[in-house]
Design a protein around this motif. Structure first.
Motif, PDB file in Angstrom:
ATOM      1  N   ILE A 144       0.837  -1.202   0.000  1.00  0.00           N
ATOM      2  CA  ILE A 144       0.000   0.000   0.000  1.00  0.00           C
ATOM      3  C   ILE A 144       0.868   1.247   0.000  1.00  0.00           C
ATOM      4  N   ARG A 145       1.896   1.244   0.819  1.00  0.00           N
ATOM      5  CA  ARG A 145       2.779   2.420   0.870  1.00  0.00           C
ATOM      6  C   ARG A 145       3.466   2.658  -0.461  1.00  0.00           C
ATOM      7  N   GLU A 146       3.915   1.587  -1.087  1.00  0.00           N
ATOM      8  CA  GLU A 146       4.584   1.720  -2.382  1.00  0.00           C
ATOM      9  C   GLU A 146       3.645   2.306  -3.429  1.00  0.00           C
ATOM     10  N   GLN A 147       2.395   1.835  -3.426  1.00  0.00           N
ATOM     11  CA  GLN A 147       1.436   2.303  -4.426  1.00  0.00           C
ATOM     12  C   GLN A 147       1.036   3.753  -4.177  1.00  0.00           C
ATOM     13  N   VAL A 148       0.822   4.094  -2.915  1.00  0.00           N
ATOM     14  CA  VAL A 148       0.256   5.402  -2.591  1.00  0.00           C
ATOM     15  C   VAL A 148       1.330   6.461  -2.407  1.00  0.00           C
ATOM     16  N   ALA A 149       2.364   6.121  -1.667  1.00  0.00           N
ATOM     17  CA  ALA A 149       3.360   7.135  -1.309  1.00  0.00           C
ATOM     18  C   ALA A 149       4.717   6.905  -1.949  1.00  0.00           C
ATOM     19  N   GLY A 150       4.866   5.800  -2.669  1.00  0.00           N
ATOM     20  CA  GLY A 150       6.153   5.548  -3.311  1.00  0.00           C
ATOM     21  C   GLY A 150       7.250   5.180  -2.349  1.00  0.00           C
ATOM     22  N   GLU A 151       6.868   4.672  -1.168  1.00  0.00           N
ATOM     23  CA  GLU A 151       7.883   4.269  -0.207  1.00  0.00           C
ATOM     24  C   GLU A 151       7.496   2.919   0.367  1.00  0.00           C
ATOM     25  N   SER A 152       8.517   2.099   0.666  1.00  0.00           N
ATOM     26  CA  SER A 152       8.232   0.762   1.157  1.00  0.00           C
ATOM     27  C   SER A 152       7.962   0.735   2.650  1.00  0.00           C
ATOM     28  N   SER A 153       8.455   1.698   3.395  1.00  0.00           N
ATOM     29  CA  SER A 153       8.182   1.755   4.825  1.00  0.00           C
ATOM     30  C   SER A 153       8.382   3.179   5.314  1.00  0.00           C
ATOM     31  N   PRO A 154       7.567   3.617   6.297  1.00  0.00           N
ATOM     32  CA  PRO A 154       7.687   4.978   6.781  1.00  0.00           C
ATOM     33  C   PRO A 154       8.873   5.131   7.719  1.00  0.00           C
ATOM     34  N   ARG A 155       9.355   6.373   7.909  1.00  0.00           N
ATOM     35  CA  ARG A 155      10.399   6.612   8.883  1.00  0.00           C
ATOM     36  C   ARG A 155       9.786   6.592  10.276  1.00  0.00           C
ATOM     37  N   THR A 156      10.443   5.898  11.180  1.00  0.00           N
ATOM     38  CA  THR A 156       9.983   5.824  12.553  1.00  0.00           C
ATOM     39  C   THR A 156      10.190   7.158  13.249  1.00  0.00           C
ATOM     40  N   SER A 157       9.163   7.619  13.974  1.00  0.00           N
ATOM     41  CA  SER A 157       9.301   8.814  14.810  1.00  0.00           C
ATOM     42  C   SER A 157       9.974   8.406  16.114  1.00  0.00           C
ATOM     43  N   ILE A 158      10.905   9.223  16.579  1.00  0.00           N
ATOM     44  CA  ILE A 158      11.733   8.862  17.728  1.00  0.00           C
ATOM     45  C   ILE A 158      11.552   9.885  18.847  1.00  0.00           C
ATOM     46  N   LEU A 159      11.302   9.393  20.051  1.00  0.00           N
ATOM     47  CA  LEU A 159      11.276  10.235  21.242  1.00  0.00           C
ATOM     48  C   LEU A 159      12.502   9.914  22.080  1.00  0.00           C
ATOM     49  N   LEU A 160      13.332  10.926  22.313  1.00  0.00           N
ATOM     50  CA  LEU A 160      14.517  10.788  23.155  1.00  0.00           C
ATOM     51  C   LEU A 160      14.238  11.444  24.497  1.00  0.00           C
ATOM     52  N   GLN A 161      14.571  10.744  25.565  1.00  0.00           N
ATOM     53  CA  GLN A 161      14.315  11.292  26.894  1.00  0.00           C
ATOM     54  C   GLN A 161      15.543  11.120  27.772  1.00  0.00           C
ATOM     55  N   SER A 162      16.051  12.226  28.296  1.00  0.00           N
ATOM     56  CA  SER A 162      17.117  12.142  29.284  1.00  0.00           C
ATOM     57  C   SER A 162      16.484  12.129  30.675  1.00  0.00           C
ATOM     58  N   PHE A 163      17.161  11.493  31.636  1.00  0.00           N
ATOM     59  CA  PHE A 163      16.600  11.423  32.991  1.00  0.00           C
ATOM     60  C   PHE A 163      17.717  11.170  33.991  1.00  0.00           C
ATOM     61  N   GLY A 164      17.402  11.375  35.262  1.00  0.00           N
ATOM     62  CA  GLY A 164      18.338  11.088  36.344  1.00  0.00           C
ATOM     63  C   GLY A 164      17.889   9.883  37.132  1.00  0.00           C
ATOM     64  N   TYR A 165      18.787   8.909  37.316  1.00  0.00           N
ATOM     65  CA  TYR A 165      18.429   7.699  38.048  1.00  0.00           C
ATOM     66  C   TYR A 165      18.056   7.994  39.496  1.00  0.00           C
ATOM     67  N   LYS A 166      18.594   9.059  40.061  1.00  0.00           N
ATOM     68  CA  LYS A 166      18.292   9.394  41.454  1.00  0.00           C
ATOM     69  C   LYS A 166      16.813   9.749  41.629  1.00  0.00           C
ATOM     70  N   TYR A 167      16.134  10.060  40.513  1.00  0.00           N
ATOM     71  CA  TYR A 167      14.707  10.386  40.568  1.00  0.00           C
ATOM     72  C   TYR A 167      13.836   9.241  40.030  1.00  0.00           C
ATOM     73  N   GLY A 168      14.464   8.136  39.683  1.00  0.00           N
ATOM     74  CA  GLY A 168      13.715   6.987  39.180  1.00  0.00           C
ATOM     75  C   GLY A 168      13.757   6.879  37.666  1.00  0.00           C
ATOM     76  N   ALA A 169      13.817   5.633  37.183  1.00  0.00           N
ATOM     77  CA  ALA A 169      13.841   5.401  35.733  1.00  0.00           C
ATOM     78  C   ALA A 169      12.443   5.591  35.156  1.00  0.00           C
ATOM     79  N   PRO A 170      12.349   6.063  33.912  1.00  0.00           N
ATOM     80  CA  PRO A 170      11.038   6.287  33.293  1.00  0.00           C
ATOM     81  C   PRO A 170      10.369   4.963  32.917  1.00  0.00           C
ATOM     82  N   HIS A 171       9.043   5.006  32.815  1.00  0.00           N
ATOM     83  CA  HIS A 171       8.274   3.846  32.378  1.00  0.00           C
ATOM     84  C   HIS A 171       7.876   4.030  30.914  1.00  0.00           C
ATOM     85  N   ASP A 172       7.380   2.949  30.328  1.00  0.00           N
ATOM     86  CA  ASP A 172       6.833   2.985  28.970  1.00  0.00           C
ATOM     87  C   ASP A 172       7.846   3.495  27.945  1.00  0.00           C
TER      88      ASP A 172
END
Length: 285
Positions: A153-181
Motif C-alpha cells: 500500500i505504501r509503495e502504491q500510494v506514497a512511493g515508499e516501502s516503509s515509513p520513517r519511525t518517529s523517535i522520542l529521546l528522553q534524558s533522565f536522572g536515576y536518582k529520581y527513578g527510571a522512566p516507564h513505557d
C-alpha cells in the motif's frame, strides 16, 4: 485533493489497507454506504479543508448490489469535481479466505442459514465485479502477510516501502527513578561526570562547555558511537515491521549533564537521517 476507494473481498486485508492509509495521513472512513459517496465527494471538493485533502473510503459487499454497480459513474462524477480518485481492490484465493475466516472465527457478511462460507465468497465476487473492472490497483493478498501488505500500500500510494519511525529521546536522572513505557534504556553513569568540575556543575549538557568536556573523553565518544551503531542497524528493521514510534531513554545520575548531552547527540544524528525526533529532558526546568 485525493480520494482513494478501498474495496475487495472480505478477509483480503481491507482494514489493514485503511489503517496504513491513515498512517500516511489520509482521513479514513470504513464501510461508507455507497449512496453517500457522491455527497462526500461534493462536500470534500467544496470545503477545501486540509483535513480532507487526502481521504480514503472503504466500500464492501454490505452495500446493495445495485448500488455497487453505480460506482464507476460516481468515480467519474468525483473526478469531474476535481478530485484525484483511485480504486484499490484487494483480493485473495477462495481457499485462503476460507482459512482466514476459520482462524479468526469471524462471520462473513453474506453468510446466512442457507448460504455456506464458500457460497458467500462466490456471491461476493459477483457483487464486487463492477468495482474490480474499474480498479486502479488489484492487489492479491493470497501469499501476503500483514507487513507485506502495508508495504504494498505504501509503495502504491506514497512511493515508499516503509515509513520513517518517529523517535522520542528522553534524558533522565536515576536518582529520581527510571522512566516507564520506554522501548530502550541506556545507563551512562559510567562516563566521566561534569558534576565534579566546579565550573561545570551548575551548567547542563546543553551548554557548549559541558559538551567540550565530554567530547574530550574517548569513552564518551565510544558510548555515543556504539548507541548510534545499534540503532543504525536495527531501526530499518523496526520500520520494515511497521513500527511508527520508538522511545529511547538515556540516564545518568542527576539527569543534568551526560544524559542530556547524549540525547542531543542522538537527536542530531537521527534528524540528519530524516527521522522526526522529539527530545524531552525530564530533569531540566
Amino acid at each position: 485533493m485525493k480520494l482513494i476507494i478501498v474495496s475487495g473481498l472480505s478477509g483480503s486485508g481491507k482494514s489493514v489497507a485503511l489503517h496504513t492509509l491513515e498512517d500516511l495521513g489520509y482521513y479514513c472512513i470504513d464501510n461508507l454506504p455507497l449512496f453517500l459517496l457522491t455527497e462526500l465527494a461534493t462536500v470534500i471538493a467544496q470545503l477545501e479543508d486540509p483535513v480532507y485533502d487526502q481521504t480514503a473510503v472503504g466500500i464492501d459487499a454490505r452495500n446493495k448490489p445495485e448500488n455497487l454497480a453505480t460506482l464507476t459513474r460516481i468515480i467519474d462524477e468525483a473526478r469531474a469535481l476535481g478530485l484525484e480518485c483511485r480504486v484499490a481492490f484487494l483480493d485473495a484465493q477462495t481457499d485462503t479466505l476460507i482459512t482466514r475466516f476459520s482462524e479468526t472465527r469471524r462471520k462473513h457478511p453474506l453468510t446466512n442459514a442457507d448460504r455456506s462460507l464458500r457460497e458467500a465468497i462466490v456471491l461476493e465476487r459477483q457483487y464486487l465485479e463492477p468495482i474490480l473492472r474499474g480498479a486502479t490497483w488489484h492487489i492479491d493478498t493470497t501469499h501476503t502477510n500483514v507487513h507485506e501488505l502495508r508495504d504494498l500500500i505504501r509503495e502504491q500510494v506514497a512511493g515508499e516501502s516503509s515509513p520513517r519511525t518517529s523517535i522520542l529521546l528522553q534524558s533522565f536522572g536515576y536518582k529520581y527513578g527510571a522512566p516507564h513505557d520506554v522501548d530502550f534504556v541506556f545507563d551512562v553513569r559510567c562516563l566521566p561526570n561534569p558534576h565534579w568540575e566546579p565550573e561545570l556543575r551548575r551548567l547542563t549538557g546543553l551548554n557548549p562547555a559541558v559538551a567540550a568536556f565530554l567530547d574530550g573523553h574517548p569513552e564518551v565518544t565510544r558510548m555515543r558511537d556504539d548507541i548510534l551503531a545499534f540503532f543504525d542497524r536495527w531501526i530499518p528493521e523496526f520500520e520494515t515491521d511497521g513500527r511508527s514510534y520508538l522511545t529511547i531513554a538515556i540516564g545518568c545520575t542527576g539527569g543534568q549533564h551526560r544524559s542530556v548531552y547524549l540525547a542531543e547527540a542522538l537527536r542530531n544524528h537521527f534528524e540528519a537521517g530524516g527521522h522526526k525526533v522529539m527530545v524531552r529532558h525530564r530533569e531540566l526546568p
